[in-house]
Each structure stands twice: as structure tokens, then as C-alpha cells.
Design a protein around this motif. Sequence first.
Motif, mmCIF file in Angstrom:
data_model
loop_
_atom_site.group_PDB
_atom_site.id
_atom_site.type_symbol
_atom_site.label_atom_id
_atom_site.label_comp_id
_atom_site.label_asym_id
_atom_site.label_seq_id
_atom_site.Cartn_x
_atom_site.Cartn_y
_atom_site.Cartn_z
ATOM 1 N N GLU A 98 2.122 1.827 -3.421
ATOM 2 C CA GLU A 98 1.134 2.443 -4.297
ATOM 3 C C GLU A 98 1.078 3.951 -4.078
ATOM 4 O O GLU A 98 0.961 4.737 -5.033
ATOM 5 N N GLU A 99 1.176 4.367 -2.823
ATOM 6 C CA GLU A 99 1.158 5.796 -2.516
ATOM 7 C C GLU A 99 2.389 6.484 -3.106
ATOM 8 O O GLU A 99 2.297 7.597 -3.644
ATOM 9 N N GLU A 121 2.804 9.397 -6.384
ATOM 10 C CA GLU A 121 3.424 10.718 -6.226
ATOM 11 C C GLU A 121 4.454 11.020 -7.301
ATOM 12 O O GLU A 121 4.963 12.137 -7.365
ATOM 13 N N GLU A 157 0.831 -1.209 0.000
ATOM 14 C CA GLU A 157 0.000 0.000 0.000
ATOM 15 C C GLU A 157 0.862 1.255 0.000
ATOM 16 O O GLU A 157 0.593 2.218 -0.734
#
Length: 352
Positions: free
Chosen positions: A232-233, A237, A229
Motif C-alpha cells: 500500500e505504501e 508513491e 501494508e
Amino acid sequence: MHVLIVKPSSFGDVVHTFPALALLLRSVPAPLRLTWVVNDSLAALPVLLPGVSRVITFPRRHLFRDQAGRNFLRELRSEKYDVAIDFQGLLRSGLMTWLSRAPRRIGFRQTREGAHFFYTEKYTPEASCQHAVDKNIALVRLAFPDAVAAAGGDAVGHPPLTVAPEADAAARAWLEQLPGDGPVLAVGFSSRWDSKTWPKEFFAAVISAVAAQVPGLRCWLVGSSSERELGEELAAEVSACQVLNLAGATDFAELAALFGRSHAMLTNDSGPMHLAAAMGVSCIALFGATEPDKTGPWGPPGQHAVVRSTCPEHPCFQRRCPKGEGVCPQGTDPVAVAAQVAQKLKSAQHLP
């Protein structure tokens, strides 16, 4: 000769043992068999080293369930060993060495938890020997001096690792998801310790700055399933280049195959960093709580670049920063780090 290797953990520590065992394999006359005791979660790591013929898994997290401990002891004693070498130096590893019934039981003189009481031979590397890899190599040199000398074991480096064809095929398929022919940057954006982990915003800034200097940059993120997760963040960006999040998607063999197709690695101090170094990948490594002279990426002088925290407590060896969250990365300039990454990418040999 049948040699039992006791190095149950952790990811990076297991990889740190490869050069020493490569020296042992080329020094001790054949036939030489290596059996390795390792935590069950790391069972696929030792087989990357050619010459390891058997792996015994240690059920650390469920040792006292369903006779797991008894079954482990039965498997440990199912064969006879001429030598047992404890590269771990903890109570449990010393006990395993003793339980093996090997007549020669070898380890470091300075150990934690009294492990040295289980050995028949204890050795102390020279004081100048600081890095974990160098200490392991020294242990083999001290325990087998004649064999090492006869084999001309002065120069020791990372041995070639075995990457299974199916693992390489998986890496090739992932690479096809990053079209183009620009260099590939592997990114190890997380770590098991909070104090060893730079924030995702820092990694995004470095990747973006590298992309501005290296046309066609391609990037894949590596890590565990618990870090997916966050990966993914981080990927969300970065818009300056292609980013593929592979956190949790690879096993150890596939991770090695990814590094075999990478030109450099930007990373926290982590297990994947050590595997990348073992695969010959230049690492730009961020160090906060730990000491790179002891556990940094190992390789020829100049191959790797280490970025140390400017915190006055560095290295504190604490899992959580004693000065508060996020202190270690403060003062680290992402543009300056990006310049080091770009230099390594530009000088790396082109990989298929």
C-alpha cells in the motif's frame, strides 16, 4: 511405476523441480504416477504441474503436536513406491526418502546434513551444471539414462502449468480493475530476506520511469499478506500509472494466473519470481545477497535480465547485510533498470 518426489520447500525450490519432473514424465514409459511430499504451506504448488497425482503434506511447524508426525508417516507409507527421489538433500528429506521404503532411493552425492546416507543411488552433476534447475534435470538424466535417451530428452524447458478456470477468472477480474489496453507489469517488491529486498522508494522510481517510456502502463503488486501494508505504501508513491496492490490477495493458482496475464516482472529474488519465470514471463531481477547463476530466473538465453548489486561482498548469502542495512541497493540506477523493464515490456507478446 510409482515415484515419490521429496522436495518439501521452499516456494522457489519447488518450482525449480518442475522441468526435471516434466522430463521424467515424458521419458519413463506409462503408467507413471508421481506422489510429492511438500510442506503443508506449499501444498497447492505441486498440483500446478500436470502429472502430479497425489500430494502428501509435511507438517513442518507442528510435527510434534497432536500426533502430526505419526499421521504423516502413516500417510507416507499408505502406498508402495518403486522409486523415491530426494531433490532437497537435507537430513529431513533424506530421512523421508528412507522412511518411504522405496527400493530405489535417489539423490545427490554432495548433500548437507548427511542426507546421502539414506540413498541407494547417489549422483553428481557435471561441474558446469550450476543452476538449481539444471542440477535437478541432471539428476533425472543420470538416474534414468536409457529412458531419457530413448525419449530424446536433450531439450528441456519450463513445462506448461495448469491454471484452474476459477483462478484465471479471478485474474481476469483483477485485470478489469486496471482499465485500458497497455502492458501489465507484475512487481515483486519484497522478499523473505532483508538482504534480498530493494527499498520501496527504488521500486517507485523504477515504475515511474517505466511509465514515462511505456504509454498506458498497468501494474500489479504481488506478495504475501505480511507484505500488504508495504504494498500500500509503494502504491501510494506511484502516480504515473495505475497500480493495484494484490499482496496477500492471491493463492498460488491465482498468482500463476496473474503471471499468465503479465508482460514482464520487476522483482527481488523471491518465490514469485520463479513462478513468473515458469509461466514464461520475462523477469528483471534484482540480486544482492544471492547468486543468480545458481538461483536466478531460469529460461532461454536472453529471456531474463539480472541486475546485480555493486556491493563488493556480493553474493554474501547472508540474510542480513554484513555491511549494514540498505547497502546492497546502493549504486543501482533506477533509470537504467527502468530501461530494461521497458524493453522487455515492448518486446513481450501481447496477452489477453
